[in-house]
Design a protein around this motif. Structure first.
Motif, mmCIF file in Angstrom:
data_model
loop_
_atom_site.group_PDB
_atom_site.id
_atom_site.type_symbol
_atom_site.label_atom_id
_atom_site.label_comp_id
_atom_site.label_asym_id
_atom_site.label_seq_id
_atom_site.Cartn_x
_atom_site.Cartn_y
_atom_site.Cartn_z
ATOM 1 N N ALA A 41 0.835 -1.205 0.000
ATOM 2 C CA ALA A 41 0.000 0.000 0.000
ATOM 3 C C ALA A 41 0.871 1.257 0.000
ATOM 4 O O ALA A 41 0.607 2.217 -0.739
ATOM 5 N N TYR A 42 1.933 1.262 0.811
ATOM 6 C CA TYR A 42 2.828 2.413 0.864
ATOM 7 C C TYR A 42 3.558 2.624 -0.462
ATOM 8 O O TYR A 42 3.655 3.758 -0.952
ATOM 9 N N VAL A 43 4.071 1.552 -1.034
ATOM 10 C CA VAL A 43 4.804 1.679 -2.296
ATOM 11 C C VAL A 43 3.881 2.152 -3.409
ATOM 12 O O VAL A 43 4.231 3.030 -4.207
ATOM 13 N N ASP A 52 -2.658 -0.141 7.980
ATOM 14 C CA ASP A 52 -2.490 -1.206 6.998
ATOM 15 C C ASP A 52 -1.363 -2.174 7.359
ATOM 16 O O ASP A 52 -1.374 -3.326 6.927
ATOM 17 N N VAL A 53 -0.408 -1.702 8.141
ATOM 18 C CA VAL A 53 0.765 -2.516 8.444
ATOM 19 C C VAL A 53 0.835 -2.924 9.920
ATOM 20 O O VAL A 53 1.760 -3.626 10.328
ATOM 21 N N TYR A 54 -0.141 -2.517 10.717
ATOM 22 C CA TYR A 54 -0.133 -2.813 12.144
ATOM 23 C C TYR A 54 -0.521 -4.276 12.391
ATOM 24 O O TYR A 54 -1.199 -4.899 11.578
ATOM 25 N N TRP A 55 -0.122 -4.812 13.553
ATOM 26 C CA TRP A 55 -0.327 -6.235 13.825
ATOM 27 C C TRP A 55 -1.809 -6.602 13.897
ATOM 28 O O TRP A 55 -2.192 -7.749 13.612
ATOM 29 N N THR A 56 -2.661 -5.642 14.260
ATOM 30 C CA THR A 56 -4.095 -5.941 14.329
ATOM 31 C C THR A 56 -4.669 -6.280 12.959
ATOM 32 O O THR A 56 -5.651 -7.020 12.863
ATOM 33 N N LEU A 70 -5.148 6.411 0.161
ATOM 34 C CA LEU A 70 -4.482 6.528 1.459
ATOM 35 C C LEU A 70 -3.700 5.264 1.777
ATOM 36 O O LEU A 70 -4.162 4.154 1.516
ATOM 37 N N ALA A 71 -2.520 5.456 2.331
ATOM 38 C CA ALA A 71 -1.749 4.358 2.918
ATOM 39 C C ALA A 71 -1.361 4.799 4.319
ATOM 40 O O ALA A 71 -0.739 5.850 4.502
ATOM 41 N N SER A 72 -1.736 4.025 5.326
ATOM 42 C CA SER A 72 -1.527 4.452 6.708
ATOM 43 C C SER A 72 -0.937 3.316 7.540
ATOM 44 O O SER A 72 -0.834 2.172 7.081
ATOM 45 N N GLY A 104 5.349 9.284 5.625
ATOM 46 C CA GLY A 104 4.487 10.270 6.266
ATOM 47 C C GLY A 104 4.238 10.018 7.737
ATOM 48 O O GLY A 104 3.397 10.691 8.350
ATOM 49 N N GLY A 105 4.926 9.040 8.327
ATOM 50 C CA GLY A 105 4.785 8.776 9.752
ATOM 51 C C GLY A 105 3.360 8.416 10.138
ATOM 52 O O GLY A 105 2.705 7.616 9.477
ATOM 53 N N GLU A 106 2.875 9.040 11.210
ATOM 54 C CA GLU A 106 1.526 8.753 11.692
ATOM 55 C C GLU A 106 0.443 9.291 10.765
ATOM 56 O O GLU A 106 -0.713 8.853 10.835
#
Length: 327
Positions: free
Chosen positions: A83-85, A251-255, A246-248, A149-151
């Protein structure tokens, strides 16, 4: 070609890797396609696109978990990194959406190969913990890297023009592009499952020592399915970034990894259509129960507990058991 699996009686059964699709599977795919074509005329297209992205994500994990027997708690790493890429390629580099999605998918495949080379050396819960550890490393990188973009994440991602000609700014037109991507991914996963490669995966899942004794290079098969699963997860994440612009960090958090595992288990692990149902149920609850706030998580937990008690094989798994046909 054939593959060997192990039954409960520890006897050898030879399964033909058939190239033809069973009639009831053809009917289900046809009905899904017809419903998908009609759905945007009655439901919000963005909601439907979210369901499709997570359905593909769940099917990607099911390929690894349901058919490879490998539980990953870190699949958000591939979903989120893609998503970020994809978002960065579209927003900063100004690439067209199809190129951005391809780059995001390829990045997930490369990351899957790197993590897979190390993770497949472990088994069971140790494998799951290794994938979780790597996913947390990816999360930390996404939090600290300057281009993410951090948080705040990467916002206002332009949808652009498909192949430089077809505008993706309309939710309606983008919906059918996402539909093609999702169905293409589902059919590819279906073919992998029912190929000789897929039959060997099932053999390894059922009895790995027996597969080794028969001469199969087990680690090669595990690495291959891990990379394939990461690739499809990346395809889902890259597509989602274009859809929601949006990429946040979510999307990559363990949840996110836990959420997709829940989708697979709820729908039916090891079934073809179970992850689709699981994803649809979870996303629908999140969308229509959002007004309950934090209670959504509790409601999801209650539904999951009830489902585990009443549908041990998942919703689709139970249905398959009733009709005595694989789904």
């Amino acid at each position: 070609m054939t593959a060997i699996t192990d039954t409960n009686e520890s006897t050898i059964v030879v399964e033909q890797a058939s190239g033809s699709m069973p009639r009831h599977h053809l009917v289900i795919f046809a009905l899904l396609l017809l419903l998908s074509l009609a759905a945007p005329f009655f439901l919000y297209p963005v909601f439907l696109m979210k369901v499709m992205c997570f359905a593909l994500f769940a099917c990607a994990l099911n390929l690894l978990l349901g058919f490879g027997g490998l539980l990953s708690f870190g699949h958000a790493a591939f979903f989120g990194s893609a998503a970020y890429v994809s978002a960065h390629a579209a927003r900063v580099w100004g690439l067209t959406p199809e190129v951005a999605i391809i780059l995001g998918t390829l990045s997930a495949a490369v990351l899957g190969a790197v993590i897979g080379l190390l993770a497949i050396r472990r088994q069971g819960i140790y494998f799951a913990m290794v994938t979780l550890a790597f996913a947390q490393m990816v999360y930390f990188a996404a939090l600290q890297a300057p281009f993410t973009g951090g948080e705040d994440g990467i916002q206002n991602v332009p949808r652009g023009d498909l192949f430089g000609a077809i505008s993706m700014r309309s939710d309606f037109s983008l919906y059918f592009v996402v539909l093609v991507i999702t169905f293409g991914g589902l059919l590819a996963i279906y073919r992998i499952i029912h190929s000789p490669f897929g039959q060997v995966l099932k053999a390894i899942r059922e009895n790995e020592p027996r597969a080794i004794s028969l001469g199969y290079r087990v680690n090669s098969y595990k690495l291959t399915v891990f990379v394939l699963s990461a690739t499809f997860a990346g395809l889902a994440g890259a597509t989602k970034a274009i859809v929601f612009q949006l990429a946040s960090l979510t999307d990559v958090y363990w949840t996110m990894s836990g959420e997709v595992v829940l989708m697979v288990l709820l729908g039916g692990m090891g079934t073809v259509f179970g992850p689709l149902v699981g994803a649809a149920v979870i996303v629908t609850m999140q969308n229509y129960l959002a007004s309950f706030g934090a209670w959504v998580t509790i409601i999801q937990g209650c539904i999951f507990v009830i489902s585990v008690m009443l549908f041990r094989e998942g919703i689709v798994g139970v249905i398959a058991k009733w009709i005595r046909k694989p789904l």
